[in-house]
Design an enzyme around this catalytic site. Sequence first.
Site, PDB file in Angstrom:
ATOM      1  CB  ILE A  88      -0.938   0.019   1.219  1.00 49.84           C
ATOM      2  CG1 ILE A  88      -1.841  -1.225   1.234  1.00 49.84           C
ATOM      3  CG2 ILE A  88      -1.793   1.280   1.219  1.00 49.84           C
ATOM      4  CD1 ILE A  88      -2.709  -1.354   2.478  1.00 49.84           C
ATOM      5  CB  CYS A  89       0.930   4.337  -0.067  1.00 47.28           C
ATOM      6  SG  CYS A  89       1.368   6.062  -0.410  1.00 47.28           S
ATOM      7  CD  GLU A  90       7.668   5.230   2.375  1.00 45.97           C
ATOM      8  OE1 GLU A  90       8.896   5.452   2.445  1.00 45.97           O
ATOM      9  OE2 GLU A  90       6.857   5.639   3.240  1.00 45.97           O
TER      10      GLU A  90
END
Length: 372
Positions: A152-154
């Site tokens: 998720i994301c980074e």
Amino acid sequence: MSKSMSPVDIRPEQVAAEVAALGEKLARGTKLFQDVRDEDVAIATTPKDEIWRQDKVTLHHYRPVTDTKVRTPVLIVYGLIGRYTMADLQEDRSLVRNLLNQGVDLYVVDWGNPSRADRWVTIDDYVDGYLAECVQVIAERHGVERVNLLGICEGGVFTTCYAALYPETVESMVLTITPIDFHADTVDNRLGHGFINLWTRSLAPEDIDRLIEAHGTLPGDFMGSIFSMMTPMRTMLKYNLDLLEVVDDEKKLLNFLRMEKWIADRPHHPGEAAKQWLKDLYQDNKLVRNELELGGRKVDLGNITCPVLNVFAKDDHIIPPATSRALGDKVGTSDYTELPLPGGHVGVFVGGKSQGLLGPGIANWLLDHQTD
């Protein structure tokens, strides 16, 4: 000449009624606020057990709620700028609970709360060290050679790097709202989208160095202010207009407070890892160019040979869709799927429309890609 304006018909009795209704609404809201307890706004409440710990990093296993359908365990990897609790914000809007209900055997890594003492921790340490250890622990626990990764994301960047460096240990990879081409915001060039990309590229590298040297970290409250600047009017109005709208509705009020609790819990980002994140990725765009080096090895996206599901939010102003979709032309597998969802960066996890799409979409894709 301009046309004369018609006089506004103001009826005193109507004004009095609206003022009275507002007073009653505020009175009910005040009563709700007085009755709210800490446990009423608890987040990340899905039962789980800690199974491994190293330094400030912990690995948790969620307790199953139904028969396991996805045989290969799934590891959720969130980023360092936020907290994994976004994936389990509230009972009725939780990616974690949705996946568990679909029969997914689920783990999550919690990076903890880095401090100045973690000044020299790098992305290399997170990918080659902590993440690799988590995968090994899960694999040994289940007697398998490969696991599924859900970034998720980074955290999606971390899993992408890991899958490129250790392809033999990854069965399949799911990415959600993950930047790959950090300069692809210029492709869509949508007004109000990609502010962090623009802001980061405007910084001089030595200014980033001075920021990290001063604090030893990329402070969480500083990044919180940057996110607030992306939607300034929404930030200014949410505590009066948005809050006023839900103040007398217990369910909506508690959900509002849970979101604020998550926003306030923004950990610091370790100094050296933050410099890599801002300079190597946002400024120099090394990941999509296969120029990022971790642990002395180049991260070559062509080495990703497992099936990939790439989920992005169509109205994501933080990670514009083009920055995520760039992965499709770079991976070394033909089994690449995209799942565009309505909503924004956070709404894709907690929005009402996404609840029947995100969790089931991921679970069904994992089921379709199980190996015998």
